[in-house]
Structures are given as C-alpha cells and as structure tokens.
Design an enzyme around this catalytic site. Sequence first.
Site: not given
Length: 403
Positions: A210, A279, A305-308, A323, A337, A341
């Site tokens: 990105n 993602d 995996p979704d860290i937050l 963020f 979000k 989370k």
Amino acid sequence: MLAGKTVVVGITGSIAAYKAAELVSRLRKLHAKVHVAMSKSATRFIQPLTLRTLSQNPVIVDMFEEPAQWNVAHVSVAEKADLIVVAPATANIIAKMANGIADEFILTTILASKCPVVIAPAMNDRMYQHPVVQANMARLKELGYHFVEPETGLLACGSEGKGRLAEVERIIDRIVELLETGRRDLAGKTVLVTAGGTREAIDPVRYLGNRSSGKMGYAIAEAARMRGADVILVTAPTALPLPTGVEVIQVESAREMFEAVLKCFPRVDIVVKAAAVADYSPVRKSSQKIKKTKGALILELTPNPDILLELGRRKEKQILVGFAAETEELLANAERKMKEKNLDMIVANDVTCPETGFGSDFNKVTLVFPDGRTKELPLLPKKQVAMRILDEVVMLPRFSELK
C-alpha cells in the site's frame, strides 16, 4: 507545539544563512515567539528585512542600535529566551563562544542566558575536521551546549564532505525535544506504535502493498519518547531513518507484525496502531519469479489476522488507539471500527485529500471517542498531530488506571 515559548535565532556569516529563513518560518508555524539576532557578516548573505518579516519582530544586528520594539539589552533578551539556537554557526562564532568572547549581540545574549543553547555548525569539511574546531566544540559540549551535527554532501566550495548545515527539520526536532523535556506525562509508561505499510509476498520479486509512508507512526513514536515513554516501534518497511532512543522491531508482512505486536502486548500500557496493514495476502507464494505469459494471472487471496481486533479482545488495562484511513463515510466507518475492535480512541483521516494523503508531511484528522465525542483538528504537520493525539490519550479516563 511551541506555543508560549520564546526562541532566539542567531544567524552568522555562512552561505547557509539563507536556510535560517525557513527555520524562523517553521518556528513561527509551531506558534513560537521568535526573535532574530544576526552577526554583521550574516547580513552579507541574507537581509534583516527578510527575517523581520518572517519573525514579525525587529532584527538586531548592531549591539548598540535601539530598535522600535523589544529591549535590546542582552540581559533582557536572555531572560525572555526559552532557548537560543545558532544556525548556521561558523567556525569563528564557535571559537568565540568556546572562549567567552562577546563582541556580537548574539554572543552577549548567550553569555547572559541560562536557557539551552543549540548550535548547528556549517562550514567547509576540512575546517570542520580541524583539531581546533573540534576542540572548541568538545569544550562547548562539556559546558552543556547542544549540537545538531552537520550533514555530509556537496558543499558551497565545490568539495564534498561533512559540513553542510543540518536540515531544518532536524534542527526543529532538537529544539522541540529540548523544550518538551519538562513535559514527562508519559514517564513510566510503555507505548507500542506500529508504522508503515506491510508487504505480502507474491514471489521473491513482487509483493502486494500500500501507499503508507510510515511518517505518522514514526512521528507518534518520537513524540512519545520526548514525553518520557519507553517506546516500542514495530515498523513495516519505509524509506524513513529509524528513530533513536526507541526499541525498533522491523517486520515485513501482516503476519509478522501480528506476531511481534502480540508478543510485546503484555508489557505495554498504550498501543497506537498507525500502520497500514494489508487485509489480504496470497494463498500461495511462488518460490521462483512468476514469468509473464499471454494469459491472465489470477491470485487467490486469504484474509490476514486482524491485529486490532485481537488486541481489543485481549486488553486488560491497556489503552488502544486505532487509525481509520478512509475514502468515504469517514466518521461512520471510524465509529464502527472503534466499537468492533474495542478501542479507546480512533484517529480518522480522509486519504483522498491531496494535502494529507499518503506520503504527505501534513495530516488533517478527526479524533473519535467511545462516548460519541469527536474533535476535528486543523491541517497540521504530522509531528504536531502526533502530539495532539498523545494529549488526548493522557486525558482519557482510563489513563489514570495505568500503573
């Protein structure tokens, strides 16, 4: 960031004197009160009128000249100053400072002051390396003066070496760091910051990535360090120099960042998740470079995996700040979000804005809180945004619960 602070800028006779105009301008944008004193030789390189316009204060050149405003007495100036910076500082001025000579207004002011003094040398490389110059700088360091080392590169004389005036950004950072020393509201706390954009390998040559530059995350890490925190920076690849005084963990992929962050999480108090984490990643990574063919290339992707989300599940007393980089429905997406989370605050920014998009030194964000409050910040340098984010962190109700 420097509101209420008075900075005296001393400019001496170097070709790099023109860069002092940018230094004065940047200090004013940080809301510092700026006063300029120039040596007579400095006026041969840049006119006092330029500095007077930028500082919005009279410029002192002659020690005995009475300006329209601002008491010229060096003692009065020294008492006003929170910090004095000499940039550029020639070998001549450094020698005079080291030996207590006071035949210029800026020199008398330095002798009469008790505030920090920052010196940014600029000269020919052979002059800079001369034993006398090095001895003078060593003496000043022993006396408590602060230096911003010159850079290596092409010099005005045509030679190449160490002697170029440090970039204004580096001088500003040193000034801010010294003036923020008394602000230790994060002392005793451990802050984990993630930064940069992760890379998901396709083959040994290519990756999915990105546009994140990492500037926002690095600014937060440096700001937290300035405010007394022990800082852990988990960073994906960037073109930025690694910050000093922090623990740096370098990763590449989202999976590597996930593992590094979770490993550190039990020993941290605050997490600021500024990284742009991919993602998805390819299901299969080719061990060899994929060759171009006439047909279409289809990549199968799997969620990372979704860290937050995982941190939100595991958190006990830790404060989590996320963020939300969005292109539409900024606040709605940020609020969703934050709730999903289990965050204590989220920083929402529109990445489609050309002034604040990826790679910019500026950002314009809205801070969103679980109680429904929002706080929109104006367009600011990312280093100021970082400080404002931390200002809000220390005011969160849960901050007082941290041990």
